[in-house]
Every structure is written in C-alpha cells, then in structure tokens.
Design an enzyme around this catalytic site. Structure first.
Site, mmCIF file in Angstrom:
data_model
loop_
_atom_site.group_PDB
_atom_site.id
_atom_site.type_symbol
_atom_site.label_atom_id
_atom_site.label_comp_id
_atom_site.label_asym_id
_atom_site.label_seq_id
_atom_site.Cartn_x
_atom_site.Cartn_y
_atom_site.Cartn_z
ATOM 1 N N ASP A 79 -6.320 -6.998 4.004
ATOM 2 C CA ASP A 79 -7.456 -6.351 3.344
ATOM 3 C C ASP A 79 -8.353 -7.409 2.714
ATOM 4 O OD1 ASP A 79 -9.024 -4.255 2.171
ATOM 5 O OD2 ASP A 79 -8.020 -4.671 0.269
ATOM 6 N N ASP A 94 -2.813 -18.250 0.105
ATOM 7 C CA ASP A 94 -3.828 -18.953 -0.698
ATOM 8 C C ASP A 94 -4.483 -20.052 0.131
ATOM 9 O OD1 ASP A 94 -1.327 -20.170 -0.748
ATOM 10 O OD2 ASP A 94 -1.422 -20.783 -2.851
ATOM 11 N N ASP A 134 -12.344 -9.059 4.158
ATOM 12 C CA ASP A 134 -13.607 -9.073 3.403
ATOM 13 C C ASP A 134 -14.123 -10.505 3.323
ATOM 14 O OD1 ASP A 134 -13.496 -6.297 2.832
ATOM 15 O OD2 ASP A 134 -14.328 -6.633 0.833
ATOM 16 N N TYR A 172 0.817 -1.213 0.000
ATOM 17 C CA TYR A 172 0.000 0.000 0.000
ATOM 18 C C TYR A 172 0.856 1.271 0.000
ATOM 19 C CZ TYR A 172 -4.680 -1.943 0.819
ATOM 20 O OH TYR A 172 -5.891 -2.572 0.689
ATOM 21 N N LYS A 184 3.271 -15.147 1.947
ATOM 22 C CA LYS A 184 3.436 -15.865 0.675
ATOM 23 C C LYS A 184 4.937 -16.136 0.532
ATOM 24 C CE LYS A 184 1.874 -17.548 -3.242
ATOM 25 N NZ LYS A 184 0.978 -18.733 -3.317
HETATM 26 C C1 IPM Z 1 -10.347 -1.331 4.025
HETATM 27 C C2 IPM Z 1 -10.630 -0.694 2.686
HETATM 28 C C3 IPM Z 1 -9.483 0.246 2.341
HETATM 29 C C4 IPM Z 1 -8.209 -0.578 2.258
HETATM 30 C C5 IPM Z 1 -9.700 1.072 1.043
HETATM 31 C C6 IPM Z 1 -10.970 1.872 1.100
HETATM 32 C C7 IPM Z 1 -8.521 1.951 0.730
HETATM 33 O O1 IPM Z 1 -10.826 -1.657 1.720
HETATM 34 O O2 IPM Z 1 -10.187 -0.588 5.018
HETATM 35 O O3 IPM Z 1 -10.295 -2.551 4.097
HETATM 36 O O4 IPM Z 1 -7.911 -1.146 1.194
HETATM 37 O O5 IPM Z 1 -7.495 -0.643 3.247
HETATM 38 MG MG MG Z 2 -10.890 -3.653 2.466
#
Ligand code: IPM
Ligand code: MG
Length: 358
Positions: free
Chosen positions: A242, A218, A246, A141, A186
């Site tokens: 990240d 993975d 999700d 990042y 990884k």
């Molecule tokens: C998160 C989001 C952010 C990230 C984005 C909005 C930049 O997806 O906080 O998980 O990638 O960190």
């Molecule tokens: Mg995210």
C-alpha cells in the site's frame, strides 16, 4: 465476445472517472464487435448513505457471478469520523476478501512524454517500468485487532500458503518481464517477514532464471526514489505494498496515472485506479481518468483475454499524451490542459483513428 461487467463508481471522483472508462470500453465494443453488458452497483460512502452498509450483500453477490468488476474510488470526509463503525473502506476490503482477490498488480511506467511532470529528476525516472505485486487479503489489514480507549492493537499474520501463492504470481510475472524479483519485507524485526523470506526463497527455487533480491522495506522505499529504473517486479505484503505504491506513483508524475488489477485464482478480477476519491476536486471535471482507463485495459487483457484491444487502449492513451494533452495533475505550463471529459473523448478518438488506419 459477450461479457458482463459490474461497475462500482463509489465516491468522490469515482463516478467521473468510471464514466470515461466506460466510454472507452463502449468504443472497444463498437470497433471490435464485442458486446459488454454493464450493471451498476453501490459501494463505499454512497452505499452507506442509501443502505447503511459500505458493501450491500447484493453488490458482493453480483460481483461473485460476473466476468469483471470496474471500481472508481471509495471514501471521503463525510464518512471519515474515526468513531464511526461503518466506513467506506470496509466496502473495498470486503470486496477483496469476499472475492478472494489476493493478488494486487500495480504496474508503474514512466511515459517518455511525462518525464518532466514528476517531482523527481528526469534522468532518475527515465525508463522506469516496474510492477508491484501486493498481497491483498492477508497481513495486518485482516489480522485480529482490538480497539480500546487506552490500548489498541493490530496483528500481522501470514501463513506459508498465503506467501507461496503471492510469490508465484510475482515469479510468473517476472518470467514475462525482465526476470528480476525484489521481495520486500522487514525481516530484521518481524517474525511474519522471516517466514515471508523463507517461503519466497522456496518458490524462487522453481524459477532458476529469475534473480531474487530481498530488501528491507525502509531501504526499498529509499531505492525506489533513488534508483527506480533498476526494479522489475516487487513482491510485498499488504501494508508495505500500500505504502510503496503511493510512493511509486510519484515516479509516473501523478497518482492519477496508475491502474491496478486485483486477482484471485480464476479469471474474475476487480480493476481500479490506485488513486483515492479526491473529494477536493470531485465534480469539477478536473480528475485524471487515465488510471481508470488503463485499468479498463487491464480488465480487457486479464479477465476477458482481449489482448490486442487492451493494447489498442494503451496506445491511444500514449497517442493523446504525445500530442501534449494533459489533465491538471500532470500539466506543465506549455501543455494543452483538458478536463476529465475531454481527456476521455480524446482517448476514444485516438482509438477510432488507430482502428481506421489499420
Ligand atoms: C489502496 C487504498 C486502500 C488500501 C484503502 C482505501 C483501504 O489505499 O487501494 O491502496 O489501503 O488498500
Ligand atoms: Mg493505498
């Protein structure tokens, strides 16, 4: 106690869910005799529209000298032109870096009441209670990047010091939980992952009671869906964290359920739901405010040291879920469907009732 909280509602559903969390914080003040002062500042697309930048200097400066920050969400189609040089996400990344918030804690719990709201089988997710510790100010990042028309690159750099401090956060958390750390990397491909693995091993030596397992990302992604209840603490780099959070949110039924805390060396923290700005449902009283309300609970506990107040908020959320109230994202046909505002009100009422009963 007196505390000052900066509110960064941001874009999309951000303002709606932050409003509900503030209502809950206000109820905590009333019921437990605290005084919170709020200051609302701009970030993300909303800030771009009025100031031309996603993170006005005033916002960052104000957040540097406050007790805690509560953020809604940033981003939306209005600002997502790939050729734009200012983007809402720069506000969020600038806050993380500017406040030195290197540790992102994302707890994932499956409430018994919601085992049937997930797209994954109830028997697979029953009892899930894990914590993802995501490194937040390094890795791909923030590495050097270049964007040409024919080639482009991003670099993933980690120093031993960066890995050491995030590994410590993970092992300290594991000591208060089930004493299990899965470090996700990884290392079969990436040099930065091999350094990561070596440093995590070194830190692990200071925590003989904690069991450590290294996992390739993975394979971790697969195990998270197949055997989620086996995880306790997962520690990983910025981008892997990240993606995996999700994924992990789907265990809990909805991305709208998950809170997060971003912390640095001190008490100051930024608290936000894991979900995004959901522009498709913004302004329609449809968003699930629970992730933000649970983030406010983390704020109470971590930045303000108000553990029993945090606990009260968490119990109020469980109470409302156990009585069958659901926002659209977690509702099955037999549930009582409520909107953002009603869900916030129900949680405030549950908090009051719980206090009255004491
Ligand atoms: C998160 C989001 C952010 C990230 C984005 C909005 C930049 O997806 O906080 O998980 O990638 O960190
Ligand atoms: Mg995210």
């Amino acid at each position: 106690m007196n505390a000052r909280i900066v509110l960064l509602p941001g874009d999309g559903i951000g303002p709606e869910v932050v409003a509900e969390a503030v209502q809950v914080l206000d109820a905590v003040c009333d019921l437990y005799a605290h005084e919170f002062e709020y200051a609302e500042r701009q970030i993300g697309g909303a800030a771009i529209d009025t100031t031309g930048t996603a993170l006005p200097d005033e916002t960052l400066a104000d957040c540097q000298s406050t007790d805690a920050v509560l953020l809604g969400a940033v981003g939306g189609p209005k600002w997502s032109d790939p050729s734009a040089t200012v983007r809402p996400e720069q506000g969020l990344l600038g806050m993380r870096k500017g406040l030195g918030l290197y540790a992102n804690l994302r707890p994932v719990r499956v409430y018994d009441e919601l085992v049937d709201s997930s797209s994954i089988k109830a028997e697979t997710i029953a009892g899930v209670d894990l914590l993802v510790v995501r490194e937040l100010t390094g890795g791909i990042y923030f590495g050097a990047r270049q964007e040409g028309t024919q080639t482009a690159y991003d670099t993933m750099i980690y120093s031993a010091a960066e890995v050491r401090r995030i590994a410590r956060v993970a092992f300290e958390a594991a000591m208060k939980r089930k004493k299990k750390v899965a470090s996700v990397d990884k290392a079969n491909v990436l040099a930065s992952s091999r350094l990561w693995r070596r440093v995590v091993e070194e830190v692990a030596a200071d925590y003989p009671e904690v069991s450590l397992e290294h996992m390739l990302v993975d394979s971790a992604a697969m195990k998270l869906i197949r055997y989620p209840a086996e995880f306790d603490v997962i520690v990983t780099s910025n981008m892997f964290g990240d993606i995996l959070t999700d994924e992990a949110s789907m265990l809990s039924g909805s991305l709208g359920m998950l809170p997060s805390a971003s912390l640095g060396g001190g008490k100051l923290g930024m608290y936000e739901p894991v979900h995004g700005s959901a522009p498709d449902i913004a302004g329609n009283n449809l968003a699930n405010p629970i992730g933000t309300i649970m983030s406010a609970a983390m704020l109470l506990r971590t930045s303000l040291g108000l553990d029993s107040e945090a606990h009260a908020v968490e119990e109020a959320v469980e109470d409302v879920l156990s009585r069958g109230y659901r926002t659209a994202d977690i509702a099955n046909p037999d549930d009582k469907r409520v909107g953002t505002i009603e869900m916030g009100d129900l949680i405030v009422e549950a908090l009051q009732r719980r206090k009255d009963a004491q």
